[in-house]
Design a protein around this motif. Structure first.
Motif, mmCIF file in Angstrom:
data_model
loop_
_atom_site.group_PDB
_atom_site.id
_atom_site.type_symbol
_atom_site.label_atom_id
_atom_site.label_comp_id
_atom_site.label_asym_id
_atom_site.label_seq_id
_atom_site.Cartn_x
_atom_site.Cartn_y
_atom_site.Cartn_z
ATOM 1 N N ALA A 1 8.437 115.803 49.121
ATOM 2 C CA ALA A 1 9.089 117.074 49.435
ATOM 3 C C ALA A 1 10.311 116.852 50.318
ATOM 4 O O ALA A 1 11.330 117.546 50.179
ATOM 5 N N GLU A 2 10.230 115.889 51.203
ATOM 6 C CA GLU A 2 11.346 115.624 52.126
ATOM 7 C C GLU A 2 12.551 114.971 51.449
ATOM 8 O O GLU A 2 13.588 114.781 52.079
ATOM 9 N N ASP A 3 12.431 114.633 50.173
ATOM 10 C CA ASP A 3 13.586 114.146 49.416
ATOM 11 C C ASP A 3 14.434 115.296 48.878
ATOM 12 O O ASP A 3 15.507 115.057 48.311
ATOM 13 N N THR A 4 13.960 116.517 49.024
ATOM 14 C CA THR A 4 14.710 117.680 48.563
ATOM 15 C C THR A 4 16.054 117.756 49.276
ATOM 16 O O THR A 4 16.119 117.760 50.512
ATOM 17 N N ALA A 5 17.125 117.786 48.493
ATOM 18 C CA ALA A 5 18.485 117.775 49.075
ATOM 19 C C ALA A 5 19.506 117.894 47.957
ATOM 20 O O ALA A 5 19.175 117.754 46.771
ATOM 21 N N LEU A 6 20.726 118.101 48.376
ATOM 22 C CA LEU A 6 21.865 117.980 47.472
ATOM 23 C C LEU A 6 22.332 116.530 47.550
ATOM 24 O O LEU A 6 22.619 116.029 48.644
ATOM 25 N N TYR A 7 22.370 115.873 46.399
ATOM 26 C CA TYR A 7 22.687 114.444 46.356
ATOM 27 C C TYR A 7 24.134 114.257 45.892
ATOM 28 O O TYR A 7 24.551 114.816 44.870
ATOM 29 N N PHE A 29 24.545 109.644 48.921
ATOM 30 C CA PHE A 29 24.190 110.341 50.148
ATOM 31 C C PHE A 29 23.425 111.600 49.759
ATOM 32 O O PHE A 29 23.435 112.013 48.610
ATOM 33 N N ARG A 30 22.797 112.224 50.746
ATOM 34 C CA ARG A 30 22.115 113.490 50.482
ATOM 35 C C ARG A 30 22.193 114.394 51.706
ATOM 36 O O ARG A 30 22.335 113.922 52.829
ATOM 37 N N GLN A 31 22.099 115.691 51.441
ATOM 38 C CA GLN A 31 22.128 116.666 52.527
ATOM 39 C C GLN A 31 21.074 117.727 52.262
ATOM 40 O O GLN A 31 21.150 118.463 51.265
ATOM 41 N N ALA A 32 20.100 117.789 53.154
ATOM 42 C CA ALA A 32 19.059 118.798 53.071
ATOM 43 C C ALA A 32 19.520 120.049 53.812
ATOM 44 O O ALA A 32 20.381 119.974 54.696
ATOM 45 N N PRO A 33 18.943 121.197 53.484
ATOM 46 C CA PRO A 33 19.343 122.442 54.158
ATOM 47 C C PRO A 33 19.193 122.329 55.672
ATOM 48 O O PRO A 33 18.146 121.897 56.171
ATOM 49 N N GLY A 34 20.236 122.704 56.391
ATOM 50 C CA GLY A 34 20.185 122.697 57.843
ATOM 51 C C GLY A 34 20.326 121.329 58.475
ATOM 52 O O GLY A 34 20.208 121.197 59.695
ATOM 53 N N LYS A 35 20.580 120.311 57.659
ATOM 54 C CA LYS A 35 20.697 118.949 58.195
ATOM 55 C C LYS A 35 22.054 118.355 57.851
ATOM 56 O O LYS A 35 22.745 118.826 56.951
ATOM 57 N N GLU A 36 22.398 117.290 58.549
ATOM 58 C CA GLU A 36 23.632 116.590 58.252
ATOM 59 C C GLU A 36 23.452 115.705 57.015
ATOM 60 O O GLU A 36 22.329 115.305 56.676
ATOM 61 N N ARG A 37 24.575 115.395 56.384
ATOM 62 C CA ARG A 37 24.526 114.507 55.232
ATOM 63 C C ARG A 37 24.140 113.108 55.705
ATOM 64 O O ARG A 37 24.627 112.624 56.730
ATOM 65 N N GLU A 38 23.258 112.456 54.926
ATOM 66 C CA GLU A 38 22.766 111.148 55.335
ATOM 67 C C GLU A 38 22.900 110.140 54.197
ATOM 68 O O GLU A 38 22.848 110.483 53.016
ATOM 69 N N PHE A 39 23.018 108.902 54.603
ATOM 70 C CA PHE A 39 23.122 107.791 53.665
ATOM 71 C C PHE A 39 21.798 107.575 52.935
ATOM 72 O O PHE A 39 20.719 107.667 53.552
ATOM 73 N N VAL A 40 21.896 107.220 51.638
ATOM 74 C CA VAL A 40 20.704 106.916 50.846
ATOM 75 C C VAL A 40 20.740 105.468 50.361
ATOM 76 O O VAL A 40 19.806 104.700 50.593
ATOM 77 N N ALA A 41 21.823 105.099 49.664
ATOM 78 C CA ALA A 41 21.890 103.753 49.088
ATOM 79 C C ALA A 41 23.334 103.412 48.768
ATOM 80 O O ALA A 41 24.167 104.295 48.579
#
Length: 126
Positions: free
Chosen positions: A88-94, A37-49
């Motif tokens: 750039a939009e892949d920037t997040a905490l994984y 999963f990943r979470q970008a600043p100001g966004k909810e955590r989202e599924f990746v794979a």
């Protein structure tokens, strides 16, 4: 109980690649489906794979399909996320996560996963 430790994050230019690793403690790693999963600043955590316990089935979010590859090595208690053509939009905490349910249907919701790592930061510069 499973403890998960992610590594491999960093700063990369757009178009570049990174490989994340997630090492699990314990002797029952091959009894868990694993997810990223990943979470970008100001966004909810989202599924990746996600990948099934056997490694025989994978499932991806549409946003990463064709660019990211999830894999696992049960002998090393490790799951990987190979990320290519980064944007750039892949920037997040994984985060990696473990799911005890061993379902055949891929699971994409946070609440369906039982154990979580602390995360590794990925920053993609444009």
């Amino acid at each position: 109980q499973v403890q998960l430790v992610e590594s491999g994050g960093g700063l990369v230019q757009a178009g570049g690649s990174l490989r994340l690793s997630c090492e699990a403690s314990g002797r029952t790693f091959n009894r868990y489906n694993m997810g990223w999963f990943r979470q970008a600043p100001g966004k909810e955590r989202e599924f990746v794979a996600t990948i099934r316990w056997s490694g025989g089935s994978t499932y991806y979010a549409d946003s990463v399909k064709g660019r990211f590859t999830i894999s696992r090595d049960n002998a090393k208690n490790t799951v990987y996320l190979q990320m290519n053509s980064l944007k750039a939009e892949d920037t997040a905490l994984y985060y990696c996560a473990a799911d005890r349910a061993l379902t055949l249907v891929p699971r994409t919701l946070e609440r369906e996963y039982d154990y979580w790592g602390q995360g590794t930061q990925v920053t993609v510069s444009s």
